[in-house]
Scaffold this motif. Structure first.
Motif, PDB file in Angstrom:
ATOM      1  N   PHE A 169       0.672  -1.369  -0.670  1.00 27.20           N
ATOM      2  CA  PHE A 169       0.473  -0.405   0.068  1.00 27.20           C
ATOM      3  C   PHE A 169       1.039   0.939  -0.075  1.00 27.20           C
ATOM      4  O   PHE A 169       1.991   1.217  -0.095  1.00 27.20           O
ATOM      5  N   ALA A 170       0.767   2.191  -0.411  1.00 31.12           N
ATOM      6  CA  ALA A 170       0.788   3.675  -0.658  1.00 31.12           C
ATOM      7  C   ALA A 170       0.381   4.359   0.420  1.00 31.12           C
ATOM      8  O   ALA A 170      -0.735   4.765   1.040  1.00 31.12           O
ATOM      9  N   TYR A 171       1.514   5.472   1.104  1.00 27.13           N
ATOM     10  CA  TYR A 171       1.398   5.889   2.887  1.00 27.13           C
ATOM     11  C   TYR A 171       2.286   7.238   2.230  1.00 27.13           C
ATOM     12  O   TYR A 171       3.246   6.991   2.240  1.00 27.13           O
ATOM     13  N   SER A 172       0.979   8.315   2.829  1.00 27.08           N
ATOM     14  CA  SER A 172       1.880   9.600   3.004  1.00 27.08           C
ATOM     15  C   SER A 172       1.193  10.654   4.173  1.00 27.08           C
ATOM     16  O   SER A 172      -0.081  10.354   4.592  1.00 27.08           O
ATOM     17  N   VAL A 173       1.698  11.239   4.568  1.00 21.12           N
ATOM     18  CA  VAL A 173       1.045  11.941   5.167  1.00 21.12           C
ATOM     19  C   VAL A 173      -0.550  12.650   5.740  1.00 21.12           C
ATOM     20  O   VAL A 173      -0.515  13.078   6.423  1.00 21.12           O
ATOM     21  N   PHE A 174      -0.536  13.141   4.707  1.00 19.43           N
ATOM     22  CA  PHE A 174      -1.184  13.633   4.156  1.00 19.43           C
ATOM     23  C   PHE A 174      -3.136  12.747   4.095  1.00 19.43           C
ATOM     24  O   PHE A 174      -3.998  13.368   3.514  1.00 19.43           O
ATOM     25  N   TYR A 175      -2.354  11.740   3.510  1.00 21.30           N
ATOM     26  CA  TYR A 175      -3.648  10.334   2.816  1.00 21.30           C
ATOM     27  C   TYR A 175      -5.002  10.310   3.486  1.00 21.30           C
ATOM     28  O   TYR A 175      -6.195  10.158   3.561  1.00 21.30           O
ATOM     29  N   VAL A 176      -5.029  10.657   5.472  1.00 17.74           N
ATOM     30  CA  VAL A 176      -5.697  10.468   6.710  1.00 17.74           C
ATOM     31  C   VAL A 176      -7.278  11.399   6.582  1.00 17.74           C
ATOM     32  O   VAL A 176      -7.691  11.841   6.065  1.00 17.74           O
ATOM     33  N   PHE A 177      -6.384  12.971   5.978  1.00 17.92           N
ATOM     34  CA  PHE A 177      -7.180  14.168   5.551  1.00 17.92           C
ATOM     35  C   PHE A 177      -7.723  13.845   4.433  1.00 17.92           C
ATOM     36  O   PHE A 177      -9.074  14.430   4.401  1.00 17.92           O
ATOM     37  N   TYR A 178      -7.215  13.459   3.639  1.00 19.21           N
ATOM     38  CA  TYR A 178      -7.165  13.800   2.179  1.00 19.21           C
ATOM     39  C   TYR A 178      -8.686  12.782   1.265  1.00 19.21           C
ATOM     40  O   TYR A 178      -9.341  12.653   0.238  1.00 19.21           O
ATOM     41  N   GLU A 179      -8.045  11.268   2.103  1.00 16.84           N
ATOM     42  CA  GLU A 179      -9.056   9.946   1.664  1.00 16.84           C
ATOM     43  C   GLU A 179     -10.578  10.732   1.586  1.00 16.84           C
ATOM     44  O   GLU A 179     -11.715  10.145   0.943  1.00 16.84           O
ATOM     45  N   GLN A 180     -11.300  11.421   2.384  1.00 15.61           N
ATOM     46  CA  GLN A 180     -12.836  11.167   2.399  1.00 15.61           C
ATOM     47  C   GLN A 180     -13.018  12.184   1.092  1.00 15.61           C
ATOM     48  O   GLN A 180     -14.589  11.600   0.764  1.00 15.61           O
ATOM     49  N   TYR A 181     -12.256  12.936   0.603  1.00  9.47           N
ATOM     50  CA  TYR A 181     -12.632  13.209  -0.477  1.00  9.47           C
ATOM     51  C   TYR A 181     -12.833  12.691  -1.895  1.00  9.47           C
ATOM     52  O   TYR A 181     -13.124  12.688  -2.811  1.00  9.47           O
ATOM     53  N   LEU A 182     -11.918  11.057  -1.759  1.00  6.66           N
ATOM     54  CA  LEU A 182     -12.568   9.843  -2.809  1.00  6.66           C
ATOM     55  C   LEU A 182     -13.274   9.538  -2.786  1.00  6.66           C
ATOM     56  O   LEU A 182     -14.294   9.200  -4.399  1.00  6.66           O
ATOM     57  N   THR A 183     -14.103   9.580  -2.104  1.00 11.29           N
ATOM     58  CA  THR A 183     -15.734   9.117  -1.728  1.00 11.29           C
ATOM     59  C   THR A 183     -17.035  10.167  -1.573  1.00 11.29           C
ATOM     60  O   THR A 183     -18.215   9.753  -0.846  1.00 11.29           O
ATOM     61  N   ILE A 184     -16.471  11.668  -1.416  1.00 14.32           N
ATOM     62  CA  ILE A 184     -17.550  12.883  -0.381  1.00 14.32           C
ATOM     63  C   ILE A 184     -18.673  12.881  -1.827  1.00 14.32           C
ATOM     64  O   ILE A 184     -19.930  13.009  -0.880  1.00 14.32           O
ATOM     65  N   ALA A 185     -18.625  12.517  -2.770  1.00 11.14           N
ATOM     66  CA  ALA A 185     -19.411  12.666  -4.144  1.00 11.14           C
ATOM     67  C   ALA A 185     -20.757  11.723  -3.637  1.00 11.14           C
ATOM     68  O   ALA A 185     -21.904  12.045  -2.705  1.00 11.14           O
ATOM     69  N   TYR A 186     -20.262  10.496  -3.339  1.00 13.00           N
ATOM     70  CA  TYR A 186     -20.962   9.687  -2.779  1.00 13.00           C
ATOM     71  C   TYR A 186     -21.768   9.397  -1.580  1.00 13.00           C
ATOM     72  O   TYR A 186     -22.532   9.551  -1.295  1.00 13.00           O
ATOM     73  N   ASP A 187     -21.132   9.451  -0.724  1.00 16.43           N
ATOM     74  CA  ASP A 187     -21.243   9.727   0.974  1.00 16.43           C
ATOM     75  C   ASP A 187     -22.194  10.993   0.795  1.00 16.43           C
ATOM     76  O   ASP A 187     -23.577  11.010   1.796  1.00 16.43           O
ATOM     77  N   THR A 188     -21.928  12.155  -0.010  1.00 19.12           N
ATOM     78  CA  THR A 188     -22.771  12.957   0.039  1.00 19.12           C
ATOM     79  C   THR A 188     -24.025  13.202  -0.588  1.00 19.12           C
ATOM     80  O   THR A 188     -25.532  12.631   0.141  1.00 19.12           O
ATOM     81  N   ALA A 189     -24.582  12.477  -1.581  1.00 17.43           N
ATOM     82  CA  ALA A 189     -25.279  11.503  -1.809  1.00 17.43           C
ATOM     83  C   ALA A 189     -26.379  10.804  -1.011  1.00 17.43           C
ATOM     84  O   ALA A 189     -27.786  11.011  -1.104  1.00 17.43           O
TER      85      ALA A 189
END
Length: 1258
Positions: A1059-1079
């Protein structure tokens, strides 16, 4: 015979030597020796040199081994070639060609054919000419040009050519290797390149191997990473999908325009048709009388004619059941106020006891990332195996002296080099002073002094305790003296900081620059300082044009050690204080520490506290004053409801406190979003209900023989089902919203749902009791607040409030006029069409600058970060525990050198770096495995151990008991496998790099390999590279997406989890699915509102549909406002959208319920009655209450408040009010549900013959 003799003589002459053996020590390169002048024939090599000859120059290992070198020269050759060996041997063809070049030079029995000794000193050869074929030189360079140095993320030639690899070519590389200034060559060797004989000499043009060819000894071709030709075609990024257009215009816009125009045509046609039809129908003046037998009329002579359907009857019974329950409960509360109030206070007190366990989450990771999310689990895995990512303290330094650029002219030739003003030596001295002052900062923690050395990252500790400081000044060893170091005479400067800087940016890992200075570039902490990390504002790789210096202090981070973490926090606080007070007219500094963002958010929250308090105070004052209905000035203090208003507000706050207390008791932490948003939400919901109860009571006429408790009970029976409908809908919607993966949204939904429901329970109990007490006070003519003072009796005429009269006489009739209604529908459908067209254009993410106050120093840092930095965050490709590195298969699936799979981990990341604009992977990864293979080779001096103890022996140690780890046999030259692999790996990871061995793994890989505690195997490991520069939220989101795609591909090919890890991933992961989560969130909330509304409106399905449609329109229009107002979609705005869904219920449900129970004869009149009776309460209860409070939020210093609270709250209230009070009544007048016959029949039965009958027609 003469011809034969001459040929024999020439052949003999061709085979003499130029030198043999070593003589005196070199004057210019101490520690190295001159070769002895010798022009005789080659001499047989002594037997003790056979193994060395086989190792270095196997091509001469035949016959009696007659050569022009002795054993000492072979030892010198081996020592001189250690660094090239360590960096180039990963590509066998490259290293073979290089060894060919040096073997021919040192030992060839045909030296005199291509070498000419031109200068002598006694018996020493002090200068030679070396004739080299251009074909050979170019072939050697081509075979080596792509070879990587894994630990440095650069090409090996950058470290071996004296300049950046892109500036290196065949001739200047060979010239550099033979230059006396490189510290390895004891005397000048002048290469002369030609493919044809020159001055009687035949250039050395031996056979070469291309990097795509294997060697005769069985070595395979070089890997793709080290040989571009072995890779096949360069990967091409897929083309970006073209924008969706119709006739060159945005497709959504065109579709919505067409849809809207089609709707308008159909709608206007239908309206005109209906109007024409009505005009043709001649109404008799006796129509109303003739209509008296209408079953819906109160004048009906036979009420039993109302043949209600099964659903209508069931709905009426459910409605009646609710009315009876709430009426009885209301009557009880008024009759026994003190018992109810006391019980309410006890319940609230018990609930709020949990506040002693209250925890407020300020950790951004806890706020934005779910413990079960992929990024969070990967972060936890990384932290537990390699330690948490280090804390960062960083400065970005520029200078206002931008015109002070200068040009450096190298003494030894070459084009002029322009230097930016920030690289002026005077400026560099000032920056170094600042850096040294920061290193000297002393903080205090628990009465202990804390210095940088106590908390900094020191990769070579305990051997080297110097802190890692990624700074240009580390090229000069953080020393003023080294910065001032120069070589020259009275007329010229041959080398100074300019030349050293230019060398170091191309070879940051060098221990000895090629200028006359011979200063190291390697940082004092034992690692390289890459120029792309230490400078900014340059173009391409022209670091000399830099306009900014970047100084980074990585600090150790600690997972579970609060003391050590406390020390780091204390030092960072002292650093921030120091920087805020620092001033230098020549330097402009933007800075940040790891704690800066959290500190500024806390400061922002404290400064916004006053704004929030003022906002709520304005709402409280309005509520207290607006609840009263003043009949006359004389009765001002009697008719006012200040005390009741304050009680109502206290009930709202109590419900919030109870919700916080209950969840805190169960260990659920609060967030700042909860604290800031929920009181606003509950105030909107709660105050609306308060206004409905009080204003309904104020408008009501007490029936004959009806007592106060019966009247209030009857009123509660009428309005409580509507309150229950709205509150229960919101509660269910919020609790379902808690299914979200986002902690901020989940926590808000839980706390909000419970707070709204507790508020409803307190309002129908405690507030009703208080209303009864206040009504008795008012009837007794006692003053508000000072209830012991009584006014004399006086005759007063009861009047309706101005707002109620305005809604009933002016507003409701106006918007329901026949010509106004179509305009309203057209406008609102137009708004909806526009919003649908831009829904997909709302940006996703959260600009981190918005989270900072307007006056924050961190804003300058963010601005400079975007403007100057050229490299993004480190990214680690983590191979989880379980891969067998001791097997050839396991090694080949990961490594990047000879014999490795073309789709190995390192190869795939390397391929991704070739199209970095698409993949966001900037560089080839550092590979501990490839460096270990180079380190452990028997030809290298790196891997040695004491044959007496078995302990590791560093390359710099001179001791006869130190022996090579692996034998110089064919099997010994192969990669270590099995037990061999694990035997030497711990030595590699503890070896510090030095002049003799630049491959030591301690500095670069000490944390990259998680060995089992018993050193019997390798657990998890990582391979590090960097992202390209990421500036905006979409860049970060895309980087995360691309890294995950790459890691998934690697996982499939390696057949092991990577897996890939960078320090900012935990903050930006939500945006990968935020459109789906919002809907999903909003759909679930809408669905729950629909179900609850259907049931609580007495199974009136169509009413529930209209409520849901109107709320859906409000939500879609919210997206339109977000696009217009540049509000991005993120967790904060999602919370507000979920909240707007809840508040919209308040705007809509009361109106629809009032419409559904109205018994007027047609839809327009029913809509008018519903709007008149409920509209004024909704308008005064929600719209006006919120409006004053929202306007104050605009004064906040916090940008996040201005954007996500002021703008969104304003939009929520305006859209909710306009849809609930303008559009919904018009919609009901057109397609509202038909009257419920069972409800009308029940109303007739209840009120016929009473005073209430008149009110039904009021």
């Amino acid at each position: 015979m003469i011809t034969v003799f001459l040929l024999s003589f020439c052949q003999a002459e061709a085979e003499h030597c130029v030198w043999y053996g070593e003589c005196q020590e070199s004057i210019k390169v101490p520690g190295k020796k001159y070769n002895c002048n010798y022009t005789g024939p080659p001499k047989p090599l002594p037997s003790e040199g056979y193994d060395l000859l086989t190792e270095l120059c196997p091509g001469y290992d035949y016959g009696n081994r007659s050569l022009c070198c002795d054993v000492n020269q072979l030892h010198t050759l081996k020592g001189s070639l250690q660094l090239p060996l360590q960096f180039l041997s990963r590509c066998p063809a490259c290293f073979f060609n290089l060894m060919n070049l040096f073997c021919e030079l040192t030992c060839s029995p045909h030296q005199s054919q291509f070498m000419n000794a031109t200068k002598f000193n006694a018996s020493n050869v002090i200068e030679v000419q070396y004739y080299i074929g251009k074909t050979f030189a170019n072939a050697m360079y081509n075979a080596c040009s792509d070879v990587q140095a894994p630990s440095s993320n650069v090409k090996a030639l950058s470290l071996l050519c004296g300049k950046d690899a892109k500036d290196c070519n065949a001739t200047n590389w060979i010239e550099y290797m033979f230059n006396i200034n490189n510290g390895q060559t004891p005397f000048p060797i002048i290469p002369i390149f030609s493919d044809v004989p020159v001055s009687g000499y035949t250039p050395m043009n031996n056979q070469t191997y291309a990097c795509t060819e294997g060697l005769e000894d069985g070595s395979g071709p070089c890997s793709c990473q080290d040989c571009a030709k072995a890779c096949g075609p360069t990967p091409v990024p897929p083309p970006l999908p073209p924008p969706w257009t119709i006739l060159g215009m945005d497709a959504m816009t065109v579709i919505m325009w067409i849809s809207y125009m089609a709707f308008l045509l159909i709608f206007i046609g239908a309206v005109l048709g209906a109007w024409c039809y009505r005009k043709r129908t001649i109404m008799s003046e006796y129509g109303p009388i003739l209509d008296s037998n209408n079953p819906l009329s109160l004048n009906s002579s036979n009420p039993d004619q109302a043949n209600a359907s099964c659903c209508e009857t069931m709905g009426e019974r459910f409605e009646n059941y609710l009315r009876i329950i709430f009426s009885s409960w209301g009557s009880f509360c008024v009759q026994h106020p003190f018992i109810v109030i006391l019980c309410s206070i006890m319940v609230v007190c018990l609930s709020t006891v949990g506040l002693v366990h209250m925890r407020i989450t300020v950790d951004p990771v806890e706020l934005w990332s779910s413990p079960t999310s992929q990024a969070r689990q990967e972060k936890d895995y990384f932290d537990s195996h390699f330690g948490p990512f280090f804390r960062t303290v960083q400065l970005i330094i520029t200078t206002p002296l931008t015109n002070d650029t200068f040009v450096y002219s190298p003494y030894f030739g070459g084009s002029d080099v322009p230097f930016g003003a920030i690289l002026d030596k005077g400026i560099l001295h000032q920056v170094l002073d600042l850096q040294l002052d920061i290193e000297a900062i002393v903080a205090t923690y628990k009465d202990e002094n804390v210095t940088l050395k106590d908390i900094c990252l020191a990769p070579l500790a305990p051997y080297n305790n110097n802190c890692t400081i990624l700074s240009v000044l580390n090229y000069f060893q953080n020393s003023h003296a080294v910065l001032d170091h120069s070589i020259g005479d009275d007329f010229f400067v041959y080398a100074d900081f300019h030349s050293h800087f230019l060398y170091c940016v191309s070879s940051p890992a060098s221990l000895n620059d090629t200028t006359l200075l011979h200063d190291p570039c390697l940082g004092t902490f034992g690692g390289p300082v890459f120029p792309w990390l230490a400078m900014g504002g340059y173009d391409g790789t022209n670091y000399n044009n830099a306009t900014a210096l970047v100084i980074t202090f990585p600090l150790n981070n600690y997972l579970n050690n609060t003391d050590k973490r406390g020390k780091a926090l204390a030092w960072e606080a002292e650093f921030i204080k120091f920087m805020k007070n620092f001033s230098n007219p020549n330097l402009t500094i933007a800075f940040s520490a790891e704690r800066s963002i959290e500190d500024e958010i806390n400061r922002e929250s404290n400064s916004d506290l006053s704004t929030i308090v003022v906002s709520y105070a304005i709402m409280f004052i309005y509520i207290s004053l607006a609840l009263g209905h003043i009949q006359s000035f004389r009765r001002l203090l009697v008719d006012s409801k200040i005390s009741l208003g304050i009680a109502g507000i206290l009930i709202v706050l109590s419900s919030v406190a109870s919700s916080l207390g209950i969840f805190s008791f169960f260990g659920i932490p609060l967030t700042l979003i909860v604290i800031e948003v929920i009181p606003f939400l509950v105030l909107a919901v709660g105050v609306d209900n308060i206004f409905i109860i009080v204003q309904t009571y104020q408008r009501d006429e007490r029936l004959p023989q009806e007592e106060l408790h019966q009247q209030i009970g009857r009123i509660l029976g009428d309005v409580a089902p509507s309150m229950f409908l709205s509150s229960f809908s919101e509660t269910v919607a919020f609790f379902l919203g808690a299914l979200s993966n986002m902690p901020a949204v989940r926590t808000f939904s839980l706390f909000a749902g419970l707070a709204v429901f507790i508020d409803f329970l307190l309002q129908i109990s405690c507030f009703v009791s208080l209303l009864g007490l206040d009504a008795r006070r008012q009837e007794g003519n006692r003053l508000d607040i000072i209830c012991c003072v009584k006014l004399p009796e006086g005759q007063e005429v009861k009047t309706d409030s101005f707002l109620f009269r305005f809604f009933k006489k002016v507003y409701a009739p106006f918007i329901l006029k026949e010509w106004v209604r179509p305009i309203i529908v057209a406008v609102f459908v137009g708004m909806l069409s526009f919003s649908i067209a831009v829904v997909n254009k709302v940006e996703i993410g959260l600009d981190q600058k918005l989270s900072m106050p307007d006056d924050s120093y961190v804003l300058d840092y963010f601005k400079n970060l975007t403007e100057y930095l050229h490299t993004g965050a480190p990214v680690y490709f983590v191979v989880e525990d379980g891969l067998n590195y001791s097997s050839i298969e396991g090694q080949n699936s990961v490594c990047g050198g000879v014999g490795c799979n073309n789709d190995s981990l390192v190869q795939q990341v390397y391929s991704a770096s070739l199209i970095s604009n698409y993949t966001t992977i900037a560089f080839t990864p550092s590979s501990w495995l490839d460096d270990y293979f180079d380190w452990v080779k028997p030809q290298s001096t790196c891997c040695r151990y004491y044959n007496t103890t078995g302990a590791f022996c560093n390359a710099s140690v001179v001791n006869s008991s130190c022996v090579h780890c692996r034998p110089m046999t064919p099997s010994g030259k192969q990669r270590p496998v099995g037990d061999d692999f694990m035997q030497f790996l711990p030595m590699f990871l503890s070896d510090n790099p030095n002049v003799k061995c630049g491959k030591g793994g301690h500095a670069a890989y000490a944390t990259a390999v998680d060995l089992y505690s018993d050193k019997t195997g390798v657990g998890a490991t990582y391979f590090m590279t960097y992202h390209t520069i990421l500036k905006e939220s979409p860049d970060y989101i895309n980087a995360l997406r691309m890294a995950r795609q790459l890691a998934d591909n690697i996982t499939q090919t390696v057949n092991h989890k990577v897996f890939a890890y960078s320090v900012f991933y935990v903050f930006y992961e939500q945006y990968l699915t935020i459109a789906y989560d919002t809907a999903l969130n909003l759909s679930v909330s809408l669905a729950s509102i629909f179900v609850v509304t259907t049931v609580l409106l007495g199974f009136e399905l169509w009413s529930a549909v209209l409520v849901s449609v109107t709320i859906g329109m409000i939500l879609v229009n919210m997206f339109g406002v977000m696009w217009l107002w540049n509000i991005s979609l993120n967790a904060v705005s999602l919370v507000n959208l979920v909240m707007s869904c809840g508040i919209s219920v308040e705007f809509c449900s009361h109106i629809v319920r009032a419409f559904s129970i109205s018994v007027k004869k047609n839809r327009v009149e029913r809509a008018e009655e519903a709007l008149a009776h409920m509209g004024s309460s909704v308008f005064s209860g929600i719209t006006l209450t919120k409006f004053g409070g929202i306007l104050i939020l605009a004064l906040s210093k916090s940008q996040i408040f201005q954007v996500f609270y002021f703008r969104m709250y304003l939009a929520i209230v305006l859209l909710g009010a306009s849809h609930g009070l303008i559009f919904l009544p018009v919609l009901l007048s057109y397609i509202g549900p038909s009257v419920n016959k069972a409800k009308v029949f029940a109303a007739n039965q209840r009120y016929v013959g009473t005073e209430r009958e008149r009110l039904l027609n009021y």
